[in-house]
Design a protein around this motif. Sequence first.
Motif: not given
Length: 175
Positions: A84-88, A90
Motif C-alpha cells: 500500500t502507499p505510505p499513507n495507508q 494500516h
Amino acid sequence: MPQLDILALDAEPASALLPELAELLHACVHDGASIHFVLPFSVEQAAAFWRDKTLPGVAGGGRVLLAALLDGRLAGSAQLDCDTPPNQPHRAEVCKLLVHPDCRRQGIARALMAELENQARWRGRSLLTLDTASGDKAEPLYRSLGYQEAGRIPGYAWDGRGEKLQATTLMYKTL
C-alpha cells in the motif's frame, strides 16, 4: 473428516505449486467466478497470472499467498495485498479468494479468510478491503464474516463470459 491445512507460501513453495495454482484458477474461471478473467481462458494464461503477477509480489514481501490443502491436495487459495502507499500502512486488500469447484461448501473459503485476517493483524493491518461482483455467491460469505458494504460501482467489469458489464460491491472490515 478431511484434513484442511492453510499455509502461507513463500515464493519458492509457491513456484513449486504453479501447475496446481494454474489449474485452480482455470477451474474457478470456467465455473463462472468473476475474478478479472474472461473466457476463453487457458491453463497457460492462468499459469502466467501466478508467475507474472502474484509471485513477484510474494517474493518482494508485499503480497501474502495462502494455500488451502485438503488431504494434501490444493483446494483453494487467497491473497492479501499489503503493498500500500505510505499513507495507508494500516490497510490491506483481500484478493483472489479461490476454492476449487469440487471442494466447495466445506469451510475452505471461511478458513482462508480467517487466516488472511490473522496475517493482516500480524503485519499491523487494521483495515481490510475487497471487491466482489455484486450479487455473486461470495458476497453473503463476506457479510457473514463481518465485512460491510462501502458501495457499488455499476458497469465495473465484464462478466466471465464477456457478455455484459456487471457491478462490483466494495467491502471493508475493521480488525
